[in-house]
Design a protein around this motif. Structure first.
Motif, short mmCIF file in Angstrom:
data_model
loop_
_atom_site.label_atom_id
_atom_site.label_comp_id
_atom_site.label_asym_id
_atom_site.label_seq_id
_atom_site.Cartn_x
_atom_site.Cartn_y
_atom_site.Cartn_z
N UNK A 85 0.83 -1.21 0.00
CA UNK A 85 0.00 0.00 0.00
C UNK A 85 0.87 1.26 0.00
N UNK A 86 1.89 1.26 0.84
CA UNK A 86 2.77 2.42 0.94
C UNK A 86 3.48 2.68 -0.38
N UNK A 87 4.02 1.62 -0.97
CA UNK A 87 4.74 1.77 -2.22
C UNK A 87 3.80 2.13 -3.38
N UNK A 88 2.57 1.68 -3.29
CA UNK A 88 1.57 2.02 -4.31
C UNK A 88 1.36 3.53 -4.38
N UNK B 162 12.80 4.57 -2.30
CA UNK B 162 12.38 3.38 -1.55
C UNK B 162 13.25 3.20 -0.31
N UNK B 163 14.54 3.45 -0.44
CA UNK B 163 15.45 3.34 0.71
C UNK B 163 15.07 4.34 1.80
N UNK B 164 14.86 5.59 1.41
CA UNK B 164 14.52 6.63 2.38
C UNK B 164 13.20 6.31 3.09
N UNK C 119 6.58 0.96 -9.40
CA UNK C 119 7.53 0.04 -8.76
C UNK C 119 6.86 -1.31 -8.49
N UNK C 120 7.52 -2.37 -8.90
CA UNK C 120 7.02 -3.72 -8.65
C UNK C 120 7.54 -4.20 -7.31
N UNK D 231 11.09 -6.72 -0.05
CA UNK D 231 10.74 -5.36 0.38
C UNK D 231 9.89 -5.37 1.65
N UNK D 232 9.33 -6.53 1.97
CA UNK D 232 8.43 -6.65 3.13
C UNK D 232 9.20 -6.88 4.43
N UNK D 233 10.48 -7.26 4.33
CA UNK D 233 11.25 -7.66 5.51
C UNK D 233 11.31 -6.57 6.57
#
Length: 289
Positions: free
Chosen positions: A135-138, A227-229, A144-145, A150-152
């Protein structure tokens, strides 16, 4: 999902994520979706609602969401309808996240006033972390796929979340200690006065610290700075809680206020992250790799 973070720990970090990372056109829909889940969470937590009522409510919400997506239209009036209407015009990635969140609520209904297994608690945390990350990345970067790794970081954060809220969750009927640990550490209850509780808490804290360390190693390999930030900012407040539990001699507190040294640590981490990212990109630019 239980309990909001204390204002000083939560609000300004959330503000940074929302203000500077969420796309402007999507921001209001992310707020609507958060509000929708927050109201469901409060409804599920309420002692006034029995299991049958809660189950029927969640099933009704699931049917409504399924219908909106199947018909490719909504009533345009409900909160979730407005969010889905936005998703229908974009890439339709929200449905799986929303349905996974319903699984989280269903598990909360089932586990209320029960002690569940480690596998069940882990599955619950992974479901919540997977849904929240996607949801956040959406809303941050729709192209971004999202990958499983990414969930870790969200998983480590949620485990810390359950530790932080252990006392409050117990009052609501949610036991954040597994059956295996209750037996293994000879815990008679989730009361912190149990002789084995501090030992359990110490082991748990060290495990979560290890998860954070490994998750950040994975995150640092991501080619996208945004994504890192996002990951560093999101996990920061939970790492702070874990650090304070350790510094406090493995004793839980009701509140974990932000300290100057915590903020300085974050600034240092972000500066190092930025420099490493720039150096990495410059190296590959120079070598043409």
């Amino acid at each position: 999902m239980k309990k909001s973070l204390s204002p000083r720990t939560h609000n300004w970090v959330t503000f940074l994520l929302a203000k500077f990372f969420l796309r402007k056109k999507a921001r209001c829909f992310s707020y609507l979706l958060y509000s929708y889940f927050r109201k469901i969470d409060d409804f599920v937590d309420s002692p006034l609602n029995d299991k049958k009522t809660l189950t029927e409510f969640i099933n009704g919400q699931k049917r409504m969401v399924e219908k909106f997506y199947a018909d490719s239209k909504t009533n345009g009036r409900s909160v979730i309808g407005r969010v889905i209407e936005y998703d229908l015009k974009n890439n339709r990635r929200l449905k799986s996240c929303i349905m996974k969140m319903f699984e989280v609520f269903e598990f909360d209904i089932e586990r209320k006033n029960k002690i569940v297994s480690e596998a069940q608690l882990t599955g619950y945390s992974r479901n919540l972390s997977d849904s929240y990350t996607r949801l956040l990345l959406y809303f941050i970067e729709p192209r971004y796929e999202c990958r499983q790794e990414d969930v870790l970081l969200a998983h480590a954060s949620h485990l810390a979340h359950m530790l932080r809220d252990l006392k409050e969750d117990k009052e609501l009927g949610y036991i954040n200690i597994s059956q295996e640990d209750m037996v293994g550490y000879k815990l008679q209850s989730t009361d912190c006065s149990d002789s084995g509780f501090k030992e359990w808490l110490k082991v748990r804290v060290q495990l979560i610290k290890k998860y954070f360390k490994n998750a950040k190693k994975t995150l640092n390999k991501n080619p996208l700075l945004l994504i890192k930030l996002t990951g560093y900012l999101y996990s920061f407040r939970y790492e702070t809680v874990i650090r304070q539990i350790e510094e406090n001699g493995y004793v839980l507190k009701r509140r974990y206020l932000m300290r100057t040294r915590d903020i300085m640590r974050l600034v240092k981490e972000l500066a190092v992250l930025l420099l490493k990212h720039l150096w990495h990109n410059m190296y590959f630019f120079r070598t043409g790799c």
